[in-house]
Design a protein around this motif. Sequence first.
Motif, PDB file in Angstrom:
ATOM      1  N   GLY A  96       0.835  -1.210   0.000  1.00 54.72           N
ATOM      2  CA  GLY A  96       0.000   0.000   0.000  1.00 54.72           C
ATOM      3  C   GLY A  96       0.862   1.250   0.000  1.00 54.72           C
ATOM      4  O   GLY A  96       0.891   2.011   0.972  1.00 54.72           O
ATOM      5  N   LEU A  97       1.568   1.449  -1.112  1.00 61.02           N
ATOM      6  CA  LEU A  97       2.519   2.569  -1.189  1.00 61.02           C
ATOM      7  C   LEU A  97       1.773   3.869  -1.484  1.00 61.02           C
ATOM      8  O   LEU A  97       1.872   4.437  -2.560  1.00 61.02           O
ATOM      9  N   GLY A  98       1.001   4.322  -0.500  1.00 67.54           N
ATOM     10  CA  GLY A  98       0.276   5.579  -0.664  1.00 67.54           C
ATOM     11  C   GLY A  98       0.980   6.698   0.087  1.00 67.54           C
ATOM     12  O   GLY A  98       2.117   6.549   0.543  1.00 67.54           O
ATOM     13  N   ALA A  99       0.267   7.809   0.226  1.00 62.81           N
ATOM     14  CA  ALA A  99       0.851   8.971   0.894  1.00 62.81           C
ATOM     15  C   ALA A  99       1.106   8.686   2.372  1.00 62.81           C
ATOM     16  O   ALA A  99       2.143   9.071   2.929  1.00 62.81           O
ATOM     17  N   PHE A 100       0.164   8.003   3.015  1.00 64.56           N
ATOM     18  CA  PHE A 100       0.280   7.843   4.467  1.00 64.56           C
ATOM     19  C   PHE A 100       1.486   7.004   4.863  1.00 64.56           C
ATOM     20  O   PHE A 100       2.200   7.334   5.813  1.00 64.56           O
ATOM     21  N   GLY A 116      -0.946  -0.625  -4.089  1.00 64.72           N
ATOM     22  CA  GLY A 116      -2.094  -1.486  -3.825  1.00 64.72           C
ATOM     23  C   GLY A 116      -2.870  -1.806  -5.083  1.00 64.72           C
ATOM     24  O   GLY A 116      -3.465  -2.865  -5.218  1.00 64.72           O
ATOM     25  N   ARG A 117      -2.880  -0.842  -6.021  1.00 62.55           N
ATOM     26  CA  ARG A 117      -3.753  -1.056  -7.177  1.00 62.55           C
ATOM     27  C   ARG A 117      -3.104  -0.732  -8.527  1.00 62.55           C
ATOM     28  O   ARG A 117      -3.261  -1.460  -9.470  1.00 62.55           O
ATOM     29  N   THR A 144      -0.788  -0.555   4.612  1.00 60.73           N
ATOM     30  CA  THR A 144      -1.752   0.566   4.552  1.00 60.73           C
ATOM     31  C   THR A 144      -2.535   0.385   3.249  1.00 60.73           C
ATOM     32  O   THR A 144      -2.209   0.987   2.243  1.00 60.73           O
ATOM     33  N   VAL A 145      -3.530  -0.464   3.291  1.00 66.14           N
ATOM     34  CA  VAL A 145      -4.260  -0.805   2.064  1.00 66.14           C
ATOM     35  C   VAL A 145      -5.700  -0.312   2.111  1.00 66.14           C
ATOM     36  O   VAL A 145      -6.515  -0.762   1.290  1.00 66.14           O
ATOM     37  N   THR A 146      -6.013   0.589   3.012  1.00 64.43           N
ATOM     38  CA  THR A 146      -7.347   1.133   3.259  1.00 64.43           C
ATOM     39  C   THR A 146      -8.215   0.083   3.976  1.00 64.43           C
ATOM     40  O   THR A 146      -7.924  -1.112   3.925  1.00 64.43           O
ATOM     41  N   GLU A 147      -9.269   0.573   4.600  1.00 63.74           N
ATOM     42  CA  GLU A 147     -10.149  -0.305   5.380  1.00 63.74           C
ATOM     43  C   GLU A 147     -10.762  -1.394   4.496  1.00 63.74           C
ATOM     44  O   GLU A 147     -10.857  -2.560   4.880  1.00 63.74           O
ATOM     45  N   ASP A 175      -3.730   0.488   9.201  1.00 63.27           N
ATOM     46  CA  ASP A 175      -4.966   1.034   8.653  1.00 63.27           C
ATOM     47  C   ASP A 175      -5.919   1.402   9.771  1.00 63.27           C
ATOM     48  O   ASP A 175      -5.843   0.860  10.879  1.00 63.27           O
ATOM     49  N   ASN A 176      -6.835   2.324   9.452  1.00 61.36           N
ATOM     50  CA  ASN A 176      -7.782   2.849  10.435  1.00 61.36           C
ATOM     51  C   ASN A 176      -8.903   1.869  10.719  1.00 61.36           C
ATOM     52  O   ASN A 176     -10.061   2.085  10.366  1.00 61.36           O
ATOM     53  N   ARG A 228      -1.497  10.627  11.699  1.00 62.75           N
ATOM     54  CA  ARG A 228      -0.839  11.765  11.056  1.00 62.75           C
ATOM     55  C   ARG A 228      -1.696  12.165   9.863  1.00 62.75           C
ATOM     56  O   ARG A 228      -1.814  11.374   8.911  1.00 62.75           O
ATOM     57  N   THR A 258      -2.668  13.244   6.536  1.00 56.91           N
ATOM     58  CA  THR A 258      -1.862  13.268   5.302  1.00 56.91           C
ATOM     59  C   THR A 258      -2.788  13.360   4.102  1.00 56.91           C
ATOM     60  O   THR A 258      -3.285  12.338   3.605  1.00 56.91           O
TER      61      THR A 258
END
Length: 472
Positions: free
Chosen positions: A27-31, A56-57, A117-120, A188-189, A229, A231
Amino acid sequence: MSAALLGSPRLRRGDLSRPPVRIVHLGLGAFHRAHQAWYTARAADASEWGIAAFTGRGPETARVLAEQDGVYTLVERGAAHDRFEIIGSIVETRDASETTALRRLVSDPAVTVVTLTVTEKGYRLGPDGTLDPGDADVRADIATLQAASRGGGVPDGALRTMPARLFWALDGRFALRDDAIIAVVSCDNLPGNGAAARAAIEGVATVVHGSVPAWLDAGVDWIETSIDRITPRTTTRDLAIVEENCRYVDRSPVVTEPFSSWILSGEFRAARPSWETAGAEFVEELAPFESRKLWMLNGAHSLLAYAGILRGHDTVAGAMADPICASMVNDLWDLDESILRTFDAELAVDEYRAALVARFENPAIVHQLRQIAADGSVKLRVRIADPILRARAAGGAGDAGLRVIAAWIRFVRDELARGHAIDDVAADELARRAASEDPIAALLGMIASELADDPHSLARVRAQVGEGVAIG
Ligand SMILES: NC(=O)c1ccc[n+]([C@@H]2O[C@H](COP(=O)([O-])OP(=O)(O)OC[C@H]3O[C@@H](n4cnc5c(N)ncnc54)[C@H](O)[C@@H]3O)[C@@H](O)[C@H]2O)c1
Ligand SMILES: O=P(O)(O)OC[C@@H](O)[C@@H](O)[C@H](O)[C@H](O)CO
């Protein structure tokens, strides 16, 4: 001067050290880049811990970062000024489709940590917290893995979901050595995010192997974390700001707030970075801290997203400046606080609350309400329904939370009435329920069936959706 005219060189690793890969991230995102990669880069043993990060996508972030040797600028955006820092902990970037490389990297005994970090919605869990058997992508992945277990391979691009990809990678690791302990650290949240990650992998493993593999607990430490954080998504203006200030071109900087928190719980039997030297905290029991963060920060974010959009705002800071939204946030925090104060933990709720006001009001952080509004059907269960249900069980009304669900229902119905596509993993189901005989009960039931079955909650949501005045 416009950034395009500066003619600056491209950001590269240069003299910055390249630590060996010992962490794999999905999950190479901003967060991830504002948080775990930043903690890893600042840890006292940073030179020993490099990250191989998978998107992730889509391949874009991996491709752009690869051109910069994984290096990027972290812009810490305070209310008054920006601070720029080059982060070098990511040393390899890859597209999600590259599952052969993922399995090879996760099978390397030097790798002892996987972060997520792949989102909920990326966990593909149903409302009961187990892998969702109705998910078509999950079913397709399981068929691919079953074929592989009968002797076929898994070609790159064949697996669509995080649970299947991570299962495939871990299964490869433990096929080589059954004592190669590794930690999976979900960022992830989600409440109980370590258990959620475990449930996702268990769901795939059980179908593919016909039983729970021994390595699921003997070999993997499932770490729970509370991550914090703010982001927002990077904008093209941010790219120009970096070039103007740093005199190099970074095509993938990340903008974040100065505040940062990482609270972890669980045993790491194998090696890990000394994240505590960079400010991370390790606690015995995470749940109270996690509830504080998910209910107060993320819950208020969702409130601001739906009520704010209905009232014509675009950003968190814009909605917070609206006295009606700010007063709804205060009411929600009163509800959260009434429950958090019953927990046996030093939560410093007053300080947390005061800090949140300043963080939300930071005018320099342009956090789009529509980004937060996505996937409400998954997020509200966790952020809003949980405190309402606890308040109801303790004899309270929970009305401040019910008002958030009412705002979400109005948002969904408004969007559908305007012919807009709803950015939600369950968009089709939302549309179906919104068109049903009793749309308010049907949509409330999607967040929590217990609330739809509770006469007080249903009546309050009906009234609040109908009132409209307070939220739009
Ligand atoms: N941005 C924040 O402020 C913040 C703060 C705390 C926690 N988080 C957590 O991190 C997650 C990612 O946030 P972000 O800001 O990096 O978002 P982002 O959009 O920048 O990146 C999300 C990453 O997840 C991947 N992804 C998206 N949907 C997926 C799916 N269905 N399956 C697998 N991978 C998928 C994307 O490809 C991307 O790599 C959030 O959903 C949240 O759980 C974010
Ligand atoms: O990232 P999401 O989509 O789960 O939620 C949106 C925001 O509430 C969230 O990203 C917060 O900014 C973050 O959790 C702060 O730590």
